[in-house]
Write a protein that holds these residues in place. Structure first.
Motif, short mmCIF file in Angstrom:
data_model
loop_
_atom_site.label_atom_id
_atom_site.label_comp_id
_atom_site.label_asym_id
_atom_site.label_seq_id
_atom_site.Cartn_x
_atom_site.Cartn_y
_atom_site.Cartn_z
N PHE A 65 0.72 -0.92 -0.08
CA PHE A 65 -0.43 -0.10 -0.56
C PHE A 65 0.74 1.51 -0.15
O PHE A 65 0.94 1.84 -0.72
CB PHE A 65 -1.39 -0.23 1.34
CG PHE A 65 -1.90 1.34 1.53
CD1 PHE A 65 -3.31 1.30 1.00
CD2 PHE A 65 -1.46 2.01 2.23
CE1 PHE A 65 -3.58 1.94 1.25
CE2 PHE A 65 -2.41 2.61 2.46
CZ PHE A 65 -3.54 3.05 1.69
N ALA A 68 3.54 1.68 -3.07
CA ALA A 68 2.75 2.10 -4.54
C ALA A 68 1.85 3.39 -3.79
O ALA A 68 2.66 4.23 -5.91
CB ALA A 68 0.80 1.71 -4.42
N ALA A 113 0.94 -6.84 -5.80
CA ALA A 113 -0.30 -6.15 -5.33
C ALA A 113 -0.96 -7.92 -5.79
O ALA A 113 -2.39 -8.14 -5.36
CB ALA A 113 0.07 -5.08 -5.59
N ARG A 138 -4.73 -3.46 -0.73
CA ARG A 138 -4.62 -4.08 -2.13
C ARG A 138 -5.19 -3.51 -3.29
O ARG A 138 -4.83 -3.21 -4.79
CB ARG A 138 -4.15 -6.03 -2.17
CG ARG A 138 -3.74 -6.30 -1.43
CD ARG A 138 -2.03 -7.36 -1.66
NE ARG A 138 -1.63 -8.39 -1.42
CZ ARG A 138 -0.85 -8.73 -0.91
NH1 ARG A 138 -0.81 -8.80 -2.76
NH2 ARG A 138 0.12 -9.52 -0.06
N ALA A 141 -3.74 -0.15 -3.51
CA ALA A 141 -2.42 -0.01 -4.13
C ALA A 141 -2.45 -0.57 -5.81
O ALA A 141 -2.33 0.47 -6.79
CB ALA A 141 -1.87 -0.84 -3.11
#
Length: 330
Positions: A65, A68, A113, A138, A141
């Motif tokens: 998370f 990203a 991810a 997820r 992200a």
């Protein structure tokens, strides 16, 4: 409070403190992405010793998370440098090298991810809503990573052609005071031509395919965000609207690709992602993607009134584009 300098202590409040710090970090950096300005600490987090929070069912969720997010901030700096080099007709070699590095980074984190195998955990360690939290993190992200990839490739794929009338995120708008939309488009095309002369690491078609695939991923992941269960018939947003700029980026790509397909009626097949599909099917994908984005923005706008303007921009552009579907050759 020194929340950013915690160690490995594990008392009753440690996890709450870790989450408080890293969500503060997240909010500060997401503001820099929305405002298109780099944070002071994005290049060096070494002074932050606080461990990441932990979800028993998904130990990597927080790491992915935040990773990203970091890539997103780095892409903001890249886009600024890219535009400056294009406008000044400077040597693009260092920019293109950075583009390759960032794109590889996005692909690597995206693979992590996507490859998620839930870890079983007891209810005592983690209630059910924590598993949902991991899933949402997820998905967010993946949305942010896809948006970052669009940001890396959008200028090359679509020449920064204006589409929306208002200024949203880093999307170019027509300058009605000094230049017409056609002039802005000509300028963008000129810059794109200069970029191609500099031997970029990705071809025009490759960048276009990457943008379209990323935009469709954003649309799908937005629709898969879980809707909270609230009694009394109250409509609740799927999540905090931290990904509305991602939705705008995806909408821009899907609409621009529609117009590109519409402008080349004699091309019997259009490449999209890893598959070659006929024109009609591609247009259906673009339309469904836009419908998913509009539905999600409608959901966000139920609680966040400011998002209505962004949603309206997408809806207006959508309704302008798709009445012409009947004229697309079969």
């Amino acid at each position: 409070m020194s929340l950013h300098r915690m160690g490995l202590e594990n008392d009753a409040f440690s996890e709450a403190k870790r989450r408080t710090w890293w969500m503060t970090y997240f909010c500060a950096h997401i503001c820099s992405v929305v405002r298109q300005s780099a944070c002071l600490n994005v290049d060096d987090d070494s002074q932050f010793t606080t461990p990441y929070p932990r979800l028993e069912s998904d130990p990597e969720a927080w790491l992915i998370f935040l990773e990203a997010l970091r890539i997103g901030v780095a892409s903001v700096k890249f886009t600024s440098s890219y535009s400056e080099h294009l406008h000044s007709h400077a040597d693009m070699s260092s920019i293109f090298e950075q583009m390759k590095i960032l794109d590889k980074w996005v692909v690597q984190v995206s693979a992590r991810a996507e490859n998620y195998v839930p870890v079983s955990s007891s209810m005592e360690l983690e209630p059910a809503y924590e598993s949902t939290t991991a899933e949402v993190m997820r998905r967010l992200a993946r949305i942010r990573l896809s948006s970052t990839r669009i940001r890396l490739h959008r200028l090359q794929a679509f020449s920064d052609t204006p589409l929306f009338s208002e200024n949203h995120c880093d999307l170019t708008t027509p300058n009605t005071l000094n230049a017409s939309a056609s002039t802005a488009s000509d300028t963008g095309a000129s810059m794109a031509a200069y970029s191609m002369l500099q031997s970029p690491p990705f071809t025009y078609d490759q960048s276009t395919e990457i943008c379209v695939a990323s935009a469709l991923t954003i649309a799908r992941q937005l629709q898969r965000l879980p809707i909270p269960r609230i009694s009394g018939g109250v409509i609740s947003p799927r999540a905090m609207p931290t990904c509305t700029c991602c939705a705008m980026q995806a909408s821009y790509v899907l609409l621009m690709q529609f117009y590109k397909v519409h402008a080349t009626p004699h091309a019997p097949r259009i490449s999209a992602g890893d598959l070659s599909v006929d024109t009609e099917r591609l247009i259906d994908e673009l339309r469904h993607g836009l419908e998913d984005i509009i539905a999600t923005m409608n959901n966000f706008a139920t609680s966040f009134e400011a998002i209505a303007g962004m949603r309206d921009e997408i809806e207006i552009a959508f309704h302008i584009a798709f009445p012409y579907m009947a004229t697309v050759p079969k």
